[in-house]
Design an enzyme around this catalytic site. Structure first.
Site, PDB file in Angstrom:
ATOM      1  N   CYS A   1       0.829  -1.204   0.000  1.00  0.00           N
ATOM      2  CA  CYS A   1       0.000   0.000   0.000  1.00  0.00           C
ATOM      3  C   CYS A   1       0.868   1.261   0.000  1.00  0.00           C
ATOM      4  CB  CYS A   1      -0.933  -0.015   1.213  1.00  0.00           C
ATOM      5  SG  CYS A   1      -2.051   1.393   1.250  1.00  0.00           S
TER       6      CYS A   1
ATOM      7  N   CYS B   1       0.400   5.015   6.976  1.00  0.00           N
ATOM      8  CA  CYS B   1      -0.242   4.769   8.272  1.00  0.00           C
ATOM      9  C   CYS B   1       0.768   4.074   9.205  1.00  0.00           C
ATOM     10  CB  CYS B   1      -1.481   3.904   8.084  1.00  0.00           C
ATOM     11  SG  CYS B   1      -2.580   4.543   6.786  1.00  0.00           S
TER      12      CYS B   1
ATOM     13  N   CYS C   1       0.543   0.342  10.281  1.00  0.00           N
ATOM     14  CA  CYS C   1       0.076  -0.694   9.354  1.00  0.00           C
ATOM     15  C   CYS C   1       1.167  -1.567   8.736  1.00  0.00           C
ATOM     16  CB  CYS C   1      -0.746  -0.047   8.245  1.00  0.00           C
ATOM     17  SG  CYS C   1      -1.536  -1.315   7.232  1.00  0.00           S
TER      18      CYS C   1
ATOM     19  N   CYS D   1     -16.221  -9.509   6.156  1.00  0.00           N
ATOM     20  CA  CYS D   1     -15.600  -8.234   5.796  1.00  0.00           C
ATOM     21  C   CYS D   1     -14.374  -8.459   4.923  1.00  0.00           C
ATOM     22  CB  CYS D   1     -15.221  -7.486   7.071  1.00  0.00           C
ATOM     23  SG  CYS D   1     -14.451  -5.902   6.734  1.00  0.00           S
TER      24      CYS D   1
ATOM     25  N   CYS E   1     -19.440  -6.795   4.115  1.00  0.00           N
ATOM     26  CA  CYS E   1     -18.775  -5.538   4.459  1.00  0.00           C
ATOM     27  C   CYS E   1     -17.485  -5.440   3.654  1.00  0.00           C
ATOM     28  CB  CYS E   1     -18.466  -5.551   5.957  1.00  0.00           C
ATOM     29  SG  CYS E   1     -17.547  -4.124   6.537  1.00  0.00           S
TER      30      CYS E   1
ATOM     31  N   CYS F   1     -19.404   1.626   9.332  1.00  0.00           N
ATOM     32  CA  CYS F   1     -18.566   1.025  10.369  1.00  0.00           C
ATOM     33  C   CYS F   1     -17.340   1.914  10.514  1.00  0.00           C
ATOM     34  CB  CYS F   1     -18.171  -0.390   9.951  1.00  0.00           C
ATOM     35  SG  CYS F   1     -16.973  -1.179  11.058  1.00  0.00           S
TER      36      CYS F   1
ATOM     37  N   ARG G   1     -17.413  -2.947  18.555  1.00  0.00           N
ATOM     38  CA  ARG G   1     -16.682  -4.128  18.123  1.00  0.00           C
ATOM     39  C   ARG G   1     -15.330  -4.230  18.822  1.00  0.00           C
ATOM     40  NH1 ARG G   1     -18.443  -6.717  13.497  1.00  0.00           N
ATOM     41  NH2 ARG G   1     -19.873  -5.017  13.039  1.00  0.00           N
TER      42      ARG G   1
HETATM   43  N1  SAM Z   1      -6.724   0.243   3.327  1.00  0.00           N
HETATM   44  C1  SAM Z   1      -7.987   0.450   3.879  1.00  0.00           C
HETATM   45  C2  SAM Z   1      -8.018   1.600   4.867  1.00  0.00           C
HETATM   46  O1  SAM Z   1      -6.975   2.007   5.362  1.00  0.00           O
HETATM   47  O2  SAM Z   1      -9.120   2.101   5.114  1.00  0.00           O
HETATM   48  C3  SAM Z   1      -8.575  -0.768   4.544  1.00  0.00           C
HETATM   49  C4  SAM Z   1      -7.736  -1.694   5.383  1.00  0.00           C
HETATM   50  S1  SAM Z   1      -7.029  -1.032   6.877  1.00  0.00           S
HETATM   51  C5  SAM Z   1      -5.863  -2.261   7.277  1.00  0.00           C
HETATM   52  C6  SAM Z   1      -8.352  -1.127   8.066  1.00  0.00           C
HETATM   53  C7  SAM Z   1      -8.075  -0.675   9.470  1.00  0.00           C
HETATM   54  O3  SAM Z   1      -7.316  -1.658  10.153  1.00  0.00           O
HETATM   55  C8  SAM Z   1      -7.283   0.590   9.697  1.00  0.00           C
HETATM   56  O4  SAM Z   1      -8.038   1.743   9.536  1.00  0.00           O
HETATM   57  C9  SAM Z   1      -6.828   0.434  11.135  1.00  0.00           C
HETATM   58  O5  SAM Z   1      -7.768   1.038  12.009  1.00  0.00           O
HETATM   59  C10 SAM Z   1      -6.815  -1.083  11.341  1.00  0.00           C
HETATM   60  N2  SAM Z   1      -5.431  -1.555  11.570  1.00  0.00           N
HETATM   61  C11 SAM Z   1      -4.466  -1.680  10.638  1.00  0.00           C
HETATM   62  N3  SAM Z   1      -3.314  -2.110  11.198  1.00  0.00           N
HETATM   63  C12 SAM Z   1      -3.555  -2.267  12.524  1.00  0.00           C
HETATM   64  C13 SAM Z   1      -2.763  -2.675  13.621  1.00  0.00           C
HETATM   65  N4  SAM Z   1      -1.468  -2.990  13.489  1.00  0.00           N
HETATM   66  N5  SAM Z   1      -3.331  -2.730  14.844  1.00  0.00           N
HETATM   67  C14 SAM Z   1      -4.643  -2.405  14.992  1.00  0.00           C
HETATM   68  N6  SAM Z   1      -5.433  -2.009  13.987  1.00  0.00           N
HETATM   69  C15 SAM Z   1      -4.903  -1.920  12.757  1.00  0.00           C
HETATM   70  C1  DTB Z   2     -11.041  -2.735  11.939  1.00  0.00           C
HETATM   71  O1  DTB Z   2     -11.340  -1.704  12.582  1.00  0.00           O
HETATM   72  N1  DTB Z   2     -10.200  -3.669  12.351  1.00  0.00           N
HETATM   73  C2  DTB Z   2     -10.027  -4.693  11.353  1.00  0.00           C
HETATM   74  C3  DTB Z   2     -11.090  -4.301  10.298  1.00  0.00           C
HETATM   75  N2  DTB Z   2     -11.547  -3.028  10.765  1.00  0.00           N
HETATM   76  C4  DTB Z   2     -10.740  -4.243   8.873  1.00  0.00           C
HETATM   77  C5  DTB Z   2      -8.638  -4.764  10.841  1.00  0.00           C
HETATM   78  C6  DTB Z   2      -7.615  -5.010  11.922  1.00  0.00           C
HETATM   79  C7  DTB Z   2      -6.304  -5.182  11.242  1.00  0.00           C
HETATM   80  C8  DTB Z   2      -5.207  -5.528  12.205  1.00  0.00           C
HETATM   81  C9  DTB Z   2      -3.898  -5.618  11.544  1.00  0.00           C
HETATM   82  C10 DTB Z   2      -3.756  -6.713  10.536  1.00  0.00           C
HETATM   83  O2  DTB Z   2      -4.162  -7.863  10.799  1.00  0.00           O
HETATM   84  O3  DTB Z   2      -3.176  -6.468   9.471  1.00  0.00           O
HETATM   85 FE1  SF4 Z   3      -2.813   1.210   3.380  1.00  0.00          FE
HETATM   86 FE2  SF4 Z   3      -2.669   0.064   5.773  1.00  0.00          FE
HETATM   87 FE3  SF4 Z   3      -3.120   2.676   5.589  1.00  0.00          FE
HETATM   88 FE4  SF4 Z   3      -5.052   0.925   4.815  1.00  0.00          FE
HETATM   89  S1  SF4 Z   3      -4.239   1.205   6.878  1.00  0.00           S
HETATM   90  S2  SF4 Z   3      -4.362   2.774   3.728  1.00  0.00           S
HETATM   91  S3  SF4 Z   3      -3.756  -0.726   3.992  1.00  0.00           S
HETATM   92  S4  SF4 Z   3      -1.235   1.604   4.922  1.00  0.00           S
END
Ligand code: SAM
Ligand code: DTB
Ligand code: SF4
Length: 333
Positions: free
Chosen positions: A54, A58, A61, A98, A130, A190, A262
């Site tokens: 990506c 973030c 992430c 989802c 979702c 959500c 959640r």
């Molecule tokens: N790329 C899309 C976005 O950013 O909206 C969808 C996927 S993104 C991984 C969905 C959510 O996962 C993020 O907004 C964040 O709140 C959560 N998330 C991602 N990495 C995480 C982590 N290491 N620990 C907890 N939550 C995480």
């Molecule tokens: C949300 O708030 N938590 C989920 C779902 N929406 C998509 C994602 C959590 C991702 C945790 C990090 C990972 O497994 O990559």
């Molecule tokens: Fe990309 Fe992760 Fe940010 Fe979603 S949360 S936009 S997958 S870097």
């Protein structure tokens, strides 16, 4: 007076959030009991349909291309494999499915057409479908709605003030715009965030204020505890003490009495008794399955044991929107 308010002040929320823990849980429990079936918990299943690579920054992430986290990049999955995963999730008791993609935003291309197909196919399984695909335009939200999408996940993640410490490649207002596009298309919203990213209590409180003061409360509010991943800037973050998670859940429950709260990422580190307190405080949904998107989550059997011990019952699909049940199957092909 309706119990649904959209004019919360920071002082009011501070008072709730800082209430002595057991009194806070008691109040949240009573709000929960009034508005939901106590002990009923929705099981949602997550699938990463497009993983890694990506462009965003973030800081939490594992899927951001710029951090070296060891996550393998995968192109968009095939529809039939997604449907098989959804069927397996349904067989395991999930009522919501989802699909997550590591995209900054949706683009109008063949991949999006494929996601629309996935939505149509999973919808036939009678599950709440979702997606979480990044930013959406109004047109794209409408296309997803037309394909039968039930809910869209797009988190505000933290307070407007703390946001810049976490993400610089898109703004807080971009997020709110996507939420508004989703809402206008008639899709269930959500939206929640993450705790444990170096934020202050006031940032958590500010995040809840943003969500609760939207024109309509999100139907679902995920509270994630940061899963620190090696290679990301937040890899060395201190673990959130469990009482702070309970506070966050209870405050969300009191402010948004009808929403699903959640208990999302971070469950692997919680004991059954700690999770029990989260359910007492108003959490009524979890992600089940041994993987979230890329990080581990409790095993199916340990969650089954938790449901048995606590006497929890899985919530069926479409309880909150019976008119959406099978809506697509009655339309011409
Ligand atoms: N790329 C899309 C976005 O950013 O909206 C969808 C996927 S993104 C991984 C969905 C959510 O996962 C993020 O907004 C964040 O709140 C959560 N998330 C991602 N990495 C995480 C982590 N290491 N620990 C907890 N939550 C995480
Ligand atoms: C949300 O708030 N938590 C989920 C779902 N929406 C998509 C994602 C959590 C991702 C945790 C990090 C990972 O497994 O990559
Ligand atoms: Fe990309 Fe992760 Fe940010 Fe979603 S949360 S936009 S997958 S870097």
């Amino acid at each position: 007076m309706s119990d649904v308010r959209h004019n919360w002040t920071i002082e009011e929320i501070r008072t709730i959030y800082h209430t002595p823990l057991l009194s806070l849980v008691l109040e949240a429990s009573s709000v929960h009991n009034k508005n939901h079936k106590f002990g009923e918990v929705q099981i949602s299943s997550l699938l990463s349909i497009k993983t890694g690579g990506c462009s965003e920054d973030c800081a939490y992430c594992p899927q951001a291309a710029r951090y070296h986290t060891g996550v393998q990049v995968h192109a968009l999955m095939k529809t039939e494999d997604v449907v098989t995963a959804a069927q397996n999730a349904k067989d395991g008791g999930a009522s919501r499915f989802c699909m997550g993609a590591a995209w900054r935003e949706v683009r109008d291309n063949r991949d999006f057409d494929r996601v629309l197909d996935m939505v149509k196919e999973v919808n036939k399984l009678d599950m709440e479908v979702c997606c979480t695909l990044g930013m959406l335009t109004g047109d794209q939200a409408q296309k997803l709605a037309d394909a039968g999408l039930y809910a869209y996940n797009h988190n505000v993640d933290t307070s407007a003030e703390h946001y810049e410490q976490i993400i610089t490649t898109r703004t807080y207002d971009d997020r709110l715009q996507t939420l508004s596009n989703v809402r206008k298309a008639g899709i269930s919203v959500c939206s929640g965030g993450i705790i444990g990213m170096g934020e202050k209590d006031d940032d958590r409180i500010g995040m809840l204020m943003t969500l609760a003061n939207l024109p309509e409360h999100p139907e679902s509010v995920p509270i994630n505890v940061l899963v620190p991943v090696e290679g990301t800037p937040l890899a060395d973050s201190k673990r959130v003490p469990f009482d702070e998670l309970v506070r966050m859940i209870a405050t969300a429950r009191i402010m948004m009495p009808h929403s699903a709260v959640r208990l999302s990422a971070g469950r692997l580190e919680l004991s059954i008794s700690e999770q029990a307190m989260c359910f007492m405080a108003g959490a009524n949904s979890i992600f089940a399955g041994d993987k979230l998107l890329t990080t581990p989550n409790p095993e199916f059997n340990s969650d089954k044991e938790m449901f048995n011990i606590l006497g929890l019952t899985p919530k069926a699909a479409f309880v909150d929107a019976p008119h959406k049940k099978n809506a697509m199957q009655h339309e011409p092909a």
